[in-house]
Design an enzyme around this catalytic site. Sequence first.
Site, PDB file in Angstrom:
ATOM      1  N   GLY A  23      27.079  33.789  38.480  1.00 48.68           N
ATOM      2  CA  GLY A  23      27.528  35.135  38.101  1.00 48.68           C
ATOM      3  C   GLY A  23      26.482  36.048  37.505  1.00 48.68           C
ATOM      4  CB  SER A  79      24.887  39.567  34.250  1.00 46.79           C
ATOM      5  OG  SER A  79      24.798  40.298  35.448  1.00 46.79           O
ATOM      6  CB  ILE A  80      28.539  38.178  30.284  1.00 44.59           C
ATOM      7  CG1 ILE A  80      29.115  39.487  29.710  1.00 44.59           C
ATOM      8  CG2 ILE A  80      28.870  37.004  29.385  1.00 44.59           C
ATOM      9  CD1 ILE A  80      30.630  39.513  29.590  1.00 44.59           C
ATOM     10  CB  VAL A 102      33.189  31.517  44.453  1.00 41.56           C
ATOM     11  CG1 VAL A 102      32.064  31.018  43.571  1.00 41.56           C
ATOM     12  CG2 VAL A 102      33.506  32.977  44.179  1.00 41.56           C
ATOM     13  CB  ILE A 161      32.518  34.747  39.308  1.00 44.29           C
ATOM     14  CG1 ILE A 161      31.105  34.212  39.505  1.00 44.29           C
ATOM     15  CG2 ILE A 161      33.042  35.400  40.573  1.00 44.29           C
ATOM     16  CD1 ILE A 161      31.007  33.123  40.556  1.00 44.29           C
ATOM     17  CB  ALA A 163      39.845  43.964  40.491  1.00 48.50           C
ATOM     18  CE1 TYR A 211      39.518  43.653  32.763  1.00 47.32           C
ATOM     19  CE2 TYR A 211      41.307  42.117  32.315  1.00 47.32           C
ATOM     20  CZ  TYR A 211      39.978  42.356  32.628  1.00 47.32           C
ATOM     21  OH  TYR A 211      39.128  41.298  32.811  1.00 47.32           O
ATOM     22  CE  LYS A 260      38.293  38.073  33.421  1.00 45.38           C
ATOM     23  NZ  LYS A 260      37.183  37.187  33.873  1.00 45.38           N
ATOM     24  CB  ILE A 270      29.536  43.591  27.022  1.00 46.78           C
ATOM     25  CG1 ILE A 270      29.917  42.607  25.908  1.00 46.78           C
ATOM     26  CG2 ILE A 270      28.020  43.743  27.121  1.00 46.78           C
ATOM     27  CD1 ILE A 270      29.432  41.188  26.130  1.00 46.78           C
ATOM     28  CB  THR A 315      28.028  44.690  32.305  1.00 50.57           C
ATOM     29  OG1 THR A 315      29.279  45.020  32.907  1.00 50.57           O
ATOM     30  CG2 THR A 315      28.259  43.736  31.157  1.00 50.57           C
TER      31      THR A 315
HETATM   32  O1  0WE Z   1      36.573  41.827  33.386  1.00 50.42           O
HETATM   33  C1  0WE Z   1      36.097  42.922  33.216  1.00 50.42           C
HETATM   34  C2  0WE Z   1      35.660  43.777  34.401  1.00 50.42           C
HETATM   35  C3  0WE Z   1      35.313  43.008  35.618  1.00 50.42           C
HETATM   36  C4  0WE Z   1      35.246  43.886  36.843  1.00 50.42           C
HETATM   37  C5  0WE Z   1      34.499  45.065  36.880  1.00 50.42           C
HETATM   38  C6  0WE Z   1      34.460  45.819  38.043  1.00 50.42           C
HETATM   39  C7  0WE Z   1      33.725  47.125  38.127  1.00 50.42           C
HETATM   40  C8  0WE Z   1      33.260  47.421  39.517  1.00 50.42           C
HETATM   41  C9  0WE Z   1      35.937  43.511  37.963  1.00 50.42           C
HETATM   42  N1  0WE Z   1      35.895  44.224  39.103  1.00 50.42           N
HETATM   43  C10 0WE Z   1      35.168  45.360  39.167  1.00 50.42           C
HETATM   44  N2  0WE Z   1      35.146  46.044  40.335  1.00 50.42           N
HETATM   45  C11 0WE Z   1      34.276  47.082  40.562  1.00 50.42           C
HETATM   46  O2  0WE Z   1      34.291  47.695  41.630  1.00 50.42           O
HETATM   47  N3  0WE Z   1      35.982  43.406  31.938  1.00 50.42           N
HETATM   48  C12 0WE Z   1      36.506  42.626  30.829  1.00 50.42           C
HETATM   49  C13 0WE Z   1      35.389  44.734  31.617  1.00 50.42           C
HETATM   50  C14 0WE Z   1      36.481  45.741  31.647  1.00 50.42           C
HETATM   51  O3  0WE Z   1      36.930  46.231  32.816  1.00 50.42           O
HETATM   52  C15 0WE Z   1      37.961  47.103  32.525  1.00 50.42           C
HETATM   53  C16 0WE Z   1      38.150  47.168  31.138  1.00 50.42           C
HETATM   54  C17 0WE Z   1      37.195  46.292  30.570  1.00 50.42           C
HETATM   55  C18 0WE Z   1      37.006  45.995  29.128  1.00 50.42           C
HETATM   56  C19 0WE Z   1      38.775  47.840  33.374  1.00 50.42           C
HETATM   57  C20 0WE Z   1      39.731  48.679  32.842  1.00 50.42           C
HETATM   58  C21 0WE Z   1      39.921  48.737  31.476  1.00 50.42           C
HETATM   59  C22 0WE Z   1      39.126  47.989  30.608  1.00 50.42           C
END
Ligand code: 0WE
Length: 270
Positions: free
Chosen positions: A24, A30-31, A75, A103, A106, A168, A175, A204, A206
């Site tokens: 990842g 990246s975390i 994966v 990893i 969405a 989210y 999750k 964070i 990223t």
């Molecule tokens: O798990 C996450 C985000 C992971 C993520 C980020 C993206 C951005 C680009 C998954 N899929 C995508 N797809 C993309 O096209 N986080 C914990 C960070 C996060 O994401 C959010 C948050 C937070 C905090 C989305 C909405 C609201 C809060």
Amino acid sequence: MQTEEIVKVNRKGILAGKKGIILGIANKWSIAWGIANSLHEAGAELLFTYQDRVKDRVEKLAEELGGIKTLECDVTDEALLEKSFKEIAELFDGKIDFVIHSIAFAKKEELEGRYIDTSREGYLLAQDISAFSLAAVAKQAEPLLKANGGGSIVTLTYLGGERVVKNYNVMGVAKAALECSVKYLANDLGPDKIRVNAISAGPIKTLASSAISGIQSMINEIAEISPLRKNTETEEVGDTALFLVSDLSRGITGEVIHVDAGFHVLAAMK
Ligand code: 0WE
């Protein structure tokens, strides 16, 4: 001595002789890269897997630390996943001590508006990449971890899997599935002395999260109201991963540890 220097001294040697893989890393924000730095400083031997589109960047980061192997891994493709682990087995003499799974994905359009509008395809994609991949990776890693007499699997989650966080949406549901998978996997793999845990990190900045609208105001609010009055740093997540990979956490499995400046204890106040 400053906290930062003391932490560096504390890490030294904790993972000497241990080897494992980190899935990842995409870039220096990246975390998984924060985790790589902590584990490297603790003396672990590492392999980074990467998605084809970030090959060059991950190879450069591996070079930066030095002595780190890299390997492409997808994966979502069972055959490719199996092939990757065959290579990992060869590179590490059939034995590893840990796996870091960092990893998630969405579609951007699913991370805004109402959860009710999630498409079937978007739901399945988020579940596949963000939740099922942990079980798929655990299945491949089991013989390698077992051959070492046990080991540790660590994944990354977020508060949005426990409670409703605006926007989210489908990631929150993924999750929740991931956190529940941690419990079932912990029960499956416990008899082999393989532990499975998750770190629930605070938001964070990223590269992935900067694409999300409203994330900066969330980050600003956390710095103001979290018990520690700060934002989560990748180094803090890295050091918790170090603990979970080390024998210091030998009594812990099936757990979710919040590394979020204490934000998760708060009730809504607005
Ligand atoms: O798990 C996450 C985000 C992971 C993520 C980020 C993206 C951005 C680009 C998954 N899929 C995508 N797809 C993309 O096209 N986080 C914990 C960070 C996060 O994401 C959010 C948050 C937070 C905090 C989305 C909405 C609201 C809060």
